[in-house]
Structures are given as C-alpha cells and as structure tokens.
Design an enzyme around this catalytic site. Sequence first.
Site, PDB file in Angstrom:
ATOM      1  N   TRP A 154       0.704  -0.972   0.398  1.00 42.34           N
ATOM      2  CA  TRP A 154       0.340  -0.132  -0.019  1.00 42.34           C
ATOM      3  C   TRP A 154       1.397   1.162   0.317  1.00 42.34           C
ATOM      4  O   TRP A 154       1.681   1.278   0.869  1.00 42.34           O
ATOM      5  CB  TRP A 154      -1.130  -0.197   1.388  1.00 42.34           C
ATOM      6  CG  TRP A 154      -1.647   1.424   1.353  1.00 42.34           C
ATOM      7  CD1 TRP A 154      -2.719   1.747  -0.016  1.00 42.34           C
ATOM      8  CD2 TRP A 154      -2.189   1.946   2.342  1.00 42.34           C
ATOM      9  NE1 TRP A 154      -2.846   3.098   0.670  1.00 42.34           N
ATOM     10  CE2 TRP A 154      -3.040   3.002   1.504  1.00 42.34           C
ATOM     11  CE3 TRP A 154      -2.165   1.798   3.634  1.00 42.34           C
ATOM     12  CZ2 TRP A 154      -3.742   4.079   2.694  1.00 42.34           C
ATOM     13  CZ3 TRP A 154      -3.445   2.902   4.908  1.00 42.34           C
ATOM     14  CH2 TRP A 154      -3.369   3.669   4.165  1.00 42.34           C
ATOM     15  N   ARG A 155       0.942   1.871  -1.179  1.00 45.17           N
ATOM     16  CA  ARG A 155       1.772   3.385  -1.566  1.00 45.17           C
ATOM     17  C   ARG A 155       0.982   4.320  -1.316  1.00 45.17           C
ATOM     18  O   ARG A 155       0.249   5.329  -1.327  1.00 45.17           O
ATOM     19  CB  ARG A 155       1.561   3.391  -2.535  1.00 45.17           C
ATOM     20  CG  ARG A 155       2.826   2.193  -3.254  1.00 45.17           C
ATOM     21  CD  ARG A 155       4.344   3.073  -2.556  1.00 45.17           C
ATOM     22  NE  ARG A 155       4.531   4.255  -3.223  1.00 45.17           N
ATOM     23  CZ  ARG A 155       5.118   5.101  -4.478  1.00 45.17           C
ATOM     24  NH1 ARG A 155       5.565   4.487  -4.972  1.00 45.17           N
ATOM     25  NH2 ARG A 155       4.992   6.106  -4.378  1.00 45.17           N
ATOM     26  N   ARG A 175       6.254   6.905   0.214  1.00 40.95           N
ATOM     27  CA  ARG A 175       7.461   6.911  -0.548  1.00 40.95           C
ATOM     28  C   ARG A 175       7.711   8.342  -0.598  1.00 40.95           C
ATOM     29  O   ARG A 175       6.362   9.431  -1.408  1.00 40.95           O
ATOM     30  CB  ARG A 175       7.373   6.638  -1.680  1.00 40.95           C
ATOM     31  CG  ARG A 175       8.609   6.583  -3.220  1.00 40.95           C
ATOM     32  CD  ARG A 175       9.824   5.863  -2.530  1.00 40.95           C
ATOM     33  NE  ARG A 175       9.466   4.762  -2.677  1.00 40.95           N
ATOM     34  CZ  ARG A 175       9.483   3.718  -1.753  1.00 40.95           C
ATOM     35  NH1 ARG A 175       9.951   4.428  -0.880  1.00 40.95           N
ATOM     36  NH2 ARG A 175       9.566   2.150  -1.604  1.00 40.95           N
ATOM     37  N   GLU A 189      12.031  10.512  -3.032  1.00 38.89           N
ATOM     38  CA  GLU A 189      13.449   9.121  -3.786  1.00 38.89           C
ATOM     39  C   GLU A 189      11.605   8.832  -4.987  1.00 38.89           C
ATOM     40  O   GLU A 189      11.803   7.650  -5.069  1.00 38.89           O
ATOM     41  CB  GLU A 189      12.827   8.250  -2.407  1.00 38.89           C
ATOM     42  CG  GLU A 189      14.211   8.995  -1.849  1.00 38.89           C
ATOM     43  CD  GLU A 189      15.168   7.405  -1.787  1.00 38.89           C
ATOM     44  OE1 GLU A 189      14.072   6.473  -1.948  1.00 38.89           O
ATOM     45  OE2 GLU A 189      15.966   7.568  -0.559  1.00 38.89           O
ATOM     46  N   HIS A 193      15.759   4.651  -3.614  1.00 37.58           N
ATOM     47  CA  HIS A 193      15.479   4.708  -5.431  1.00 37.58           C
ATOM     48  C   HIS A 193      16.382   5.763  -5.963  1.00 37.58           C
ATOM     49  O   HIS A 193      16.164   6.815  -5.432  1.00 37.58           O
ATOM     50  CB  HIS A 193      14.663   4.720  -5.431  1.00 37.58           C
ATOM     51  CG  HIS A 193      13.133   3.494  -4.411  1.00 37.58           C
ATOM     52  ND1 HIS A 193      13.581   4.217  -3.013  1.00 37.58           N
ATOM     53  CD2 HIS A 193      12.337   2.450  -5.108  1.00 37.58           C
ATOM     54  CE1 HIS A 193      12.386   2.813  -3.100  1.00 37.58           C
ATOM     55  NE2 HIS A 193      11.904   2.027  -3.988  1.00 37.58           N
ATOM     56  N   LYS A 228      16.513  -2.983  -0.325  1.00 31.20           N
ATOM     57  CA  LYS A 228      16.207  -3.360  -1.479  1.00 31.20           C
ATOM     58  C   LYS A 228      16.576  -1.877  -2.036  1.00 31.20           C
ATOM     59  O   LYS A 228      16.257  -1.206  -1.434  1.00 31.20           O
ATOM     60  CB  LYS A 228      14.306  -2.799  -1.465  1.00 31.20           C
ATOM     61  CG  LYS A 228      13.977  -2.367  -2.964  1.00 31.20           C
ATOM     62  CD  LYS A 228      12.282  -2.113  -2.317  1.00 31.20           C
ATOM     63  CE  LYS A 228      11.703  -1.860  -3.142  1.00 31.20           C
ATOM     64  NZ  LYS A 228      10.647  -0.169  -3.396  1.00 31.20           N
ATOM     65  N   ARG A 284      13.989  -7.433 -13.235  1.00 32.83           N
ATOM     66  CA  ARG A 284      12.767  -7.218 -12.693  1.00 32.83           C
ATOM     67  C   ARG A 284      12.264  -9.172 -12.701  1.00 32.83           C
ATOM     68  O   ARG A 284      11.356 -10.006 -11.960  1.00 32.83           O
ATOM     69  CB  ARG A 284      11.682  -6.936 -13.404  1.00 32.83           C
ATOM     70  CG  ARG A 284      11.576  -5.754 -12.452  1.00 32.83           C
ATOM     71  CD  ARG A 284      10.576  -4.783 -13.047  1.00 32.83           C
ATOM     72  NE  ARG A 284      10.464  -3.490 -12.862  1.00 32.83           N
ATOM     73  CZ  ARG A 284      10.194  -2.749 -11.508  1.00 32.83           C
ATOM     74  NH1 ARG A 284       9.880  -3.195 -11.083  1.00 32.83           N
ATOM     75  NH2 ARG A 284      10.729  -1.284 -11.661  1.00 32.83           N
ATOM     76  N   SER A 322       3.507   1.832 -10.346  1.00 38.68           N
ATOM     77  CA  SER A 322       3.771   3.064  -9.316  1.00 38.68           C
ATOM     78  C   SER A 322       5.936   2.652  -9.999  1.00 38.68           C
ATOM     79  O   SER A 322       6.512   3.793  -9.295  1.00 38.68           O
ATOM     80  CB  SER A 322       4.323   1.804  -7.817  1.00 38.68           C
ATOM     81  OG  SER A 322       5.310   0.675  -7.747  1.00 38.68           O
TER      82      SER A 322
END
Length: 253
Positions: free
Chosen positions: A47-48, A82, A86, A143, A170, A213, A232
């Site tokens: 969930w962003r 986020r 980033e 990111h 990540k 990916r 996203s």
Amino acid sequence: MKTVKMRNMVLGEGMPKICVPIVASTKDGIIEEARNIKNLPADIVEWRVDWFENVFEFDKVKDVLKELRETLGDMPILMTFRTSKEGGEKSIEDEAYAELNIKAAETGLVDAVDVEVFTGDEVVKRIIEGAHAAGVKVVASNHDFDKTPDKDDIVRRLCKMQELGADVPKIAVMPQSKKDVLTLLTATEEMATEHADRPIITMSMAGTGVISRLAGEVFGSALTFGAAAKASAPGQMGVEDLKDVLTKLHNAL
C-alpha cells in the site's frame, strides 16, 4: 541465508515473490484495487500510502488498513510512504515519517513497513526498533530515478541497510544504458553471494531494466513488483505476465 516469513509467504526461497502496489488516492479506490488483486497471482500487496489523500490523518490511515486487512485476508501487507525525494507523491518531515510507520506497525494490521535508508541513521534505527517491537518486518529501501550507481556503491548501500537491522534491503536504480542493467545484476549477485545473510530486493527500472525484474532467481533478488491497475514505477509488467515468465524460468533452472 535466512528467510523472512510474512504470514504464509516466505521470502528468500523458491521463485521470487510478486508484490503488487496499490496507488489509489481515495479509500474506495484503494479497497477496489485490493479486491482486484485478490484475483491475481500476487504474493504480497504494497500500500503506497503516500498516494492516499488523507495520509496525514492517522485515524483515516488506520481505517483503510482495517478494510485492507479484511479484504486481503491472509495476504501480507507492506505499507510504504515513498517520499517525493525518492520518487513518491508527497514530502514528509522525519518526525511524522517515523511516527506514521511505527504507529502503523503497532496496529498489527501490516506485516512490513518500508523505510528509506537515507532518511538518517537515527530515524531509520528508531523505525526499525519500533516496527520490530511490534512484530513487524522492515524493508529498507533506496531509489535512484536518475542513474545507476557503480557496482561497489550499490553493494555498499545494501550492506548499510543490513547493518542497520532491516529485514530486507531493497534498491531500485535507473539505467542509462544496457551496461547499467548489467551493473545492477552484477551487484545483486555479489551482494547475495558474498555479503547478504537475508533476502534482498533489487531492480533496474524502465523498459531497459525489465530483465532485472524477471531474473531475480538467477542473480539473487527475492521479490519483484508487478502492476495490477497502475504501475508505481517505470518498467513494471502486468502481474499475470510476470508470474508466467517467472514460472517458466523457475521450471527451467
């Protein structure tokens, strides 16, 4: 390498797991996306929350989390704010960022929170400690939407996340060339083989990087992101196509 378990999902063994982001701005839109994801071959939902129009009112965040949990059943939920620096939708002060993540963890409704590692070591440690105290896992992230750092820098960033105590490091980077994709994959293999004692997630973005990916099981990335409604990040494939390719690769290995 130890695995990371969230409900019935085990990260770090078998095929890379598929995470599907929810990027709607309203509660109704968020729940509608969750219902659609239930019918897809997804392993975890992100969930962003930075997309949510009421993200700075925690009672409304908690209200959405309750419905998300009811809708998704036993599918793990990763909550991610986020930040705009980033590539996210909104900016947020460090104190509010820490409070949002820790309070979400304490609800018991999320299985993991995402923490941007360059927010500052003290803030990151505080969030990790708060999440862990609530029994919630932490994905530490970084990111770069402009470029691909060199291999040693990518490895260094992932190692930093591990040293700070994140359960899953990540990194996502932007390729300017095909060679940049190879840099990301080489860094992934080196991190997974020589440094990591836990699952890692890496990706090269945009169309040029889409191979990264798909090839996680070969190079050492434990999770990949697929799009259900709206992507996203640049380069996300549809979930069903992604599952098909991952399965074919897995069966060939």
